[in-house]
Design a protein around this motif. Structure first.
Motif, PDB file in Angstrom:
ATOM      1  N   ALA A   7       8.156  27.711 101.616  1.00 35.91           N
ATOM      2  CA  ALA A   7       6.404  27.181 100.918  1.00 35.91           C
ATOM      3  C   ALA A   7       6.412  25.750 101.569  1.00 35.91           C
ATOM      4  O   ALA A   7       5.358  25.608 101.989  1.00 35.91           O
ATOM      5  CB  ALA A   7       6.857  27.158  99.634  1.00 35.91           C
ATOM      6  N   ASN A   8       7.378  25.001 101.912  1.00 32.50           N
ATOM      7  CA  ASN A   8       7.281  23.694 102.300  1.00 32.50           C
ATOM      8  C   ASN A   8       6.759  23.663 103.868  1.00 32.50           C
ATOM      9  O   ASN A   8       6.068  22.861 104.410  1.00 32.50           O
ATOM     10  CB  ASN A   8       8.380  22.922 102.115  1.00 32.50           C
ATOM     11  N   VAL A   9       7.304  24.503 104.547  1.00 29.93           N
ATOM     12  CA  VAL A   9       6.993  24.922 106.038  1.00 29.93           C
ATOM     13  C   VAL A   9       5.654  25.359 106.180  1.00 29.93           C
ATOM     14  O   VAL A   9       4.901  24.813 106.906  1.00 29.93           O
ATOM     15  CB  VAL A   9       8.042  25.963 106.619  1.00 29.93           C
ATOM     16  N   VAL A  10       5.187  26.514 105.236  1.00 38.34           N
ATOM     17  CA  VAL A  10       3.785  26.893 105.433  1.00 38.34           C
ATOM     18  C   VAL A  10       2.761  25.534 105.075  1.00 38.34           C
ATOM     19  O   VAL A  10       1.836  25.570 105.426  1.00 38.34           O
ATOM     20  CB  VAL A  10       3.645  28.134 104.423  1.00 38.34           C
ATOM     21  N   SER A  11       3.086  25.080 103.752  1.00 36.14           N
ATOM     22  CA  SER A  11       2.336  23.918 103.529  1.00 36.14           C
ATOM     23  C   SER A  11       2.255  22.790 104.694  1.00 36.14           C
ATOM     24  O   SER A  11       1.047  22.390 104.649  1.00 36.14           O
ATOM     25  CB  SER A  11       3.105  23.077 102.259  1.00 36.14           C
ATOM     26  N   ALA A  12       3.503  22.516 105.425  1.00 34.59           N
ATOM     27  CA  ALA A  12       3.361  21.582 106.250  1.00 34.59           C
ATOM     28  C   ALA A  12       2.242  22.086 107.391  1.00 34.59           C
ATOM     29  O   ALA A  12       1.633  21.279 108.308  1.00 34.59           O
ATOM     30  CB  ALA A  12       4.610  21.268 106.771  1.00 34.59           C
ATOM     31  N   SER A  13       2.687  23.237 107.803  1.00 34.85           N
ATOM     32  CA  SER A  13       1.751  23.886 108.806  1.00 34.85           C
ATOM     33  C   SER A  13       0.298  23.775 108.351  1.00 34.85           C
ATOM     34  O   SER A  13      -0.671  23.528 109.379  1.00 34.85           O
ATOM     35  CB  SER A  13       2.043  25.458 108.967  1.00 34.85           C
ATOM     36  N   LYS A  14      -0.090  24.105 107.186  1.00 38.28           N
ATOM     37  CA  LYS A  14      -1.740  24.066 106.830  1.00 38.28           C
ATOM     38  C   LYS A  14      -1.995  22.635 106.888  1.00 38.28           C
ATOM     39  O   LYS A  14      -3.218  22.309 107.414  1.00 38.28           O
ATOM     40  CB  LYS A  14      -1.748  24.695 105.511  1.00 38.28           C
ATOM     41  N   ALA A  15      -1.344  21.633 106.447  1.00 38.88           N
ATOM     42  CA  ALA A  15      -1.783  20.310 106.348  1.00 38.88           C
ATOM     43  C   ALA A  15      -2.097  19.902 107.826  1.00 38.88           C
ATOM     44  O   ALA A  15      -3.015  19.181 108.123  1.00 38.88           O
ATOM     45  CB  ALA A  15      -0.536  19.452 105.817  1.00 38.88           C
ATOM     46  N   LEU A  16      -0.859  20.211 108.794  1.00 37.15           N
ATOM     47  CA  LEU A  16      -1.190  19.770 110.303  1.00 37.15           C
ATOM     48  C   LEU A  16      -2.617  20.508 110.802  1.00 37.15           C
ATOM     49  O   LEU A  16      -3.144  19.861 111.440  1.00 37.15           O
ATOM     50  CB  LEU A  16      -0.143  19.936 111.133  1.00 37.15           C
ATOM     51  N   VAL A  77       6.609  23.194  92.850  1.00 34.83           N
ATOM     52  CA  VAL A  77       6.597  23.988  91.462  1.00 34.83           C
ATOM     53  C   VAL A  77       5.215  24.778  91.890  1.00 34.83           C
ATOM     54  O   VAL A  77       4.176  24.893  92.521  1.00 34.83           O
ATOM     55  CB  VAL A  77       5.917  22.993  90.277  1.00 34.83           C
ATOM     56  N   ILE A  78       5.276  26.101  91.352  1.00 36.55           N
ATOM     57  CA  ILE A  78       4.192  27.137  91.795  1.00 36.55           C
ATOM     58  C   ILE A  78       3.129  26.756  91.056  1.00 36.55           C
ATOM     59  O   ILE A  78       3.095  26.515  89.698  1.00 36.55           O
ATOM     60  CB  ILE A  78       4.793  28.601  91.276  1.00 36.55           C
ATOM     61  N   THR A  79       1.923  26.779  91.574  1.00 35.25           N
ATOM     62  CA  THR A  79       0.917  26.305  90.900  1.00 35.25           C
ATOM     63  C   THR A  79      -0.343  27.128  91.414  1.00 35.25           C
ATOM     64  O   THR A  79      -0.013  28.037  92.521  1.00 35.25           O
ATOM     65  CB  THR A  79       0.199  24.807  91.187  1.00 35.25           C
ATOM     66  N   GLN A  80      -1.447  27.205  91.125  1.00 32.60           N
ATOM     67  CA  GLN A  80      -2.692  27.840  91.554  1.00 32.60           C
ATOM     68  C   GLN A  80      -2.806  27.452  93.176  1.00 32.60           C
ATOM     69  O   GLN A  80      -3.474  28.333  93.820  1.00 32.60           O
ATOM     70  CB  GLN A  80      -3.815  27.744  90.893  1.00 32.60           C
ATOM     71  N   TYR A  81      -2.260  26.238  93.570  1.00 32.69           N
ATOM     72  CA  TYR A  81      -2.603  25.927  95.016  1.00 32.69           C
ATOM     73  C   TYR A  81      -1.262  26.357  95.992  1.00 32.69           C
ATOM     74  O   TYR A  81      -1.087  26.027  97.158  1.00 32.69           O
ATOM     75  CB  TYR A  81      -2.918  24.675  94.913  1.00 32.69           C
ATOM     76  N   SER A  82      -0.421  26.795  95.412  1.00 31.87           N
ATOM     77  CA  SER A  82       1.003  26.916  96.161  1.00 31.87           C
ATOM     78  C   SER A  82       0.724  27.956  97.180  1.00 31.87           C
ATOM     79  O   SER A  82      -0.074  29.048  97.068  1.00 31.87           O
ATOM     80  CB  SER A  82       1.951  27.404  95.253  1.00 31.87           C
TER      81      SER A  82
END
Length: 82
Positions: A7-16, A77-82
């Motif tokens: 999840a953190n790798v995907v989040s970092a990819s989206k942010a970049l 934490v799993i949220t609607q934006y996860s």
């Protein structure tokens, strides 16, 4: 790879991708000038699509989750934006 790490790798990819995409579209308008924003050229579509995409799934929440994981070793934490 644990789900939280993934999840953190995907989040970092989206942010970049978001930061790079907005930077590129802004530079298009810097190079082409304000006339390029006219709908007859269609360049504004890419910026609008990217902004809509980023507003529906805010990158700030993803950056905060990555920061918590890196600095505090807390899983996201799993949220609607996860």
């Amino acid at each position: 790879m644990p789900a939280a790490s993934f999840a953190n790798v995907v989040s970092a990819s989206k942010a970049l991708a978001t930061r790079v995409g907005i930077d590129i579209t802004n530079r298009i308008f810097e190079v082409t000038g304000t006339r390029a924003t006219a709908t007859k050229y269609g360049f504004d579509r890419y910026w609008r699509d990217l902004r809509t995409f980023t507003l529906h799934d805010p990158v700030d929440y993803k950056l905060r989750a990555i920061g918590d994981w890196v600095l505090n070793d807390q899983l996201p934490v799993i949220t609607q934006y996860s």
